[in-house]
Design a protein around this motif. Structure first.
Motif, mmCIF file in Angstrom:
data_model
loop_
_atom_site.group_PDB
_atom_site.id
_atom_site.type_symbol
_atom_site.label_atom_id
_atom_site.label_comp_id
_atom_site.label_asym_id
_atom_site.label_seq_id
_atom_site.Cartn_x
_atom_site.Cartn_y
_atom_site.Cartn_z
ATOM 1 N N GLY A 81 -43.564 1.161 26.428
ATOM 2 C CA GLY A 81 -44.165 2.086 25.466
ATOM 3 C C GLY A 81 -44.864 1.371 24.465
ATOM 4 N N PRO A 82 -45.529 2.113 23.614
ATOM 5 C CA PRO A 82 -46.408 1.448 22.306
ATOM 6 C C PRO A 82 -45.394 0.529 21.520
ATOM 7 N N MET A 83 -45.814 -0.687 20.975
ATOM 8 C CA MET A 83 -45.069 -1.512 20.455
ATOM 9 C C MET A 83 -45.375 -1.067 19.013
ATOM 10 N N VAL A 84 -46.447 -0.791 18.323
ATOM 11 C CA VAL A 84 -46.941 -0.952 17.209
ATOM 12 C C VAL A 84 -47.430 0.658 16.867
ATOM 13 N N VAL A 85 -46.640 0.949 15.720
ATOM 14 C CA VAL A 85 -47.168 2.279 15.148
ATOM 15 C C VAL A 85 -47.834 2.127 13.836
ATOM 16 N N LYS A 86 -49.268 2.367 13.829
ATOM 17 C CA LYS A 86 -49.936 2.043 12.664
ATOM 18 C C LYS A 86 -49.777 3.156 11.471
ATOM 19 N N GLU A 151 -36.635 -3.941 26.794
ATOM 20 C CA GLU A 151 -35.870 -2.817 26.099
ATOM 21 C C GLU A 151 -36.708 -1.582 25.964
ATOM 22 N N SER A 152 -37.996 -1.651 25.580
ATOM 23 C CA SER A 152 -38.991 -0.387 25.928
ATOM 24 C C SER A 152 -38.747 0.145 27.368
ATOM 25 N N ALA A 153 -38.727 -0.471 28.213
ATOM 26 C CA ALA A 153 -39.014 -0.031 29.615
ATOM 27 C C ALA A 153 -37.422 0.459 30.095
#
Length: 473
Positions: A81-86, A151-153
């Motif tokens: 999944g996306p790692m960074v949330v702006k 860990e995300s996957a």
């Protein structure tokens, strides 16, 4: 690694990566060893998988298909999944909220249309696991970004081999020196793997007048870790100096260091040779602290036996560096006993690992004897083949008193080959010489006459010369 402190046994799935020029047997052997490491931590291994890869440098180490298979063990998506949330401006957030409310009013006029679900089914040749795993453990080192991606996957806690070994070391360290050494290695491992917590903000403005970005929470945490490592190294340096002082006092004495792979039976042999209460346990890395005892029954000159930390394949370099002061006990020994578990089919590669680690601390060129332990688990045919392969090795079981007695005689004989026999006349008016001679040399015979006591002794040339010079005899 707070998940490691959970009192409930967690279920783990193991993952191996087979690189080019690595055989299937080596891969399976390494996974079997990892399984023992994980079991030592108290986990329940519910399955394992492996994949042939050209390297371990990709974002998730594994291919897409194998990632989905792995995710089936943990209930994850198999997709990173996306790692960074702006962060968004408050005005933008208000605009999005108003837009959502408008969209909700429009959607009320339409029927719900179900979205097409993404197909995450396994290959038909794969079996869906019966038990779900909460932990995924890779039999290789993972970078911080790879840990995040995996860990995300998988939606599970992910550890690598180094993390598991360091955790075992931290649990088994008992003395202050061992605890300091393990803590340095653990913090060195953890520092680059720190992650920004949710809502982590900059710590105010930086510089004079409040201009510029301040320290982020993760930067501050890393700085604290660096400061802590510095403190620990200073403490360890002070303790190491004490060890050097003690070791210098023993430099004139004969010493034998037991070295070898973890769980090869070094501590059992140490207990048998010295009659001391040394911790013996059938688990990996039960011994982390160097223990020094006198060979029993005591010989003349006396022989010191030291038990050292066990080795393992892919031993983290930081641990080798941290335990250098402990391994120096082996580097300063008069003789090394390479202890191997002869019943383990992989003991040859384990022996090579031991020699490689000792080479790092400059102890590979010392006199050594190979001890094939646990021969009671071998068949007569297996023992005969090993005797042909290693004709100079000592075959024994640490639980067999006769075998241990023969090893004791072999050690005494080994050191006596470098000694000489000489007669020393000690006049009756010389005080203290007899006691010192008996402590440092083997007395073969003694004869009293009108001149004094004549001793026939066996000892090192330098010891005899020092004795003559000290007492003028």
């Amino acid at each position: 690694m707070d998940i490691l402190n959970n009192s409930k046994p967690l279920k783990a799935v193991l993952v191996g990566v087979q690189l080019p020029r690595v055989s299937d047997e080596e891969t399976q052997g390494s996974l079997a060893e990892l399984s023992r490491l994980v079991t030592t931590l108290g986990y329940q291994v519910v399955g394992q998988t492996s994949q042939k890869r050209s390297s371990t440098k990709s974002a998730t180490v594994l291919g897409d298909g194998k990632m989905k298979e792995l995710a089936s063990w943990t209930g994850g998506t198999g997709v990173v999944g996306p790692m960074v949330v702006k962060k968004k401006h408050k005005a933008a957030l208000r605009f999005e909220k108003n837009q959502e409310e408008d969209d909700f009013e429009i959607e009320e006029d339409f029927e719900d249309v179900p979205e097409e679900s993404e197909d995450l089914s396994l290959d038909s040749a794969s079996e869906v696991p019966r038990e779900k795993a909460q932990v995924v453990i890779f039999d290789c080192d993972l970078s911080p970004s790879q840990l995040r991606n995996l860990e995300s996957a998988t939606g599970a806690q992910v550890l690598d081999r180094t993390g598991v070994i360091i955790e075992i070391f931290s649990r088994h360290a008992r003395t202050k020196a061992a605890r300091l050494q393990v803590e340095i290695a653990r913090l060195t491992y953890v520092a680059p793997r720190l992650r920004e917590t949710a809502g982590g903000e900059d710590r105010g403005g930086g510089g004079i007048g409040g201009k510029g970005a301040g320290e982020t929470s993760i930067e501050l945490d890393r700085r604290k870790i660096r400061d802590r490592i510095k403190e620990l190294k200073q403490e360890l340096s002070a303790i190491s100096q004490e060890h050097i002082t003690r070791r210098s006092r023993r430099n004139q004495e004969i010493s034998v260091a037991l070295v070898g792979y973890t769980n090869a039976g070094k501590s059992s042999l140490m207990r048998a040779l010295t009659g001391s209460e040394v911790l013996v346990a059938d688990k990996l890395f039960a011994t982390l602290d160097t223990t020094v005892r006198v060979l029993y029954p005591e010989s003349r000159p006396k022989i010191l036996i030291s038990d050292t930390v066990g080795f393992i394949k892919k031993l983290p370099h930081d641990l080798v560096a941290s335990f250098k002061s402990t391994l120096d006990e082996a580097a300063n020994a008069s003789l090394l006993l390479y202890v191997v578990d002869s019943s383990d089919p992989t003991f040859r590669s384990q022996l090579q690992v031991t020699k490689s680690v000792l080479d790092e601390v400059g102890a590979s060129d010392l006199d050594s004897i190979l001890v094939l332990n646990k021969v009671d688990r071998l068949s007569s045919e297996e023992r005969e083949k090993l005797q042909q392969e290693y004709p100079d090795a000592i075959f024994l079981s640490a639980h067999n008193k006769e075998d241990v007695a023969n090893l004791r005689l072999r050690l005494i004989k080994h050191f006596e080959t470098a000694m000489i026999d000489e007669e020393i006349l000690i006049p009756y008016d010389v005080q203290g010489a007899i006691g010192e001679i008996r402590a440092k040399m083997r007395v073969l015979s003694e004869n009293y006459d009108n001149r004094g006591l004549t001793l026939t002794v066996r000892g090192h040339v330098q010891d005899i010369e020092k004795m003559r010079k000290k007492f003028g005899i």
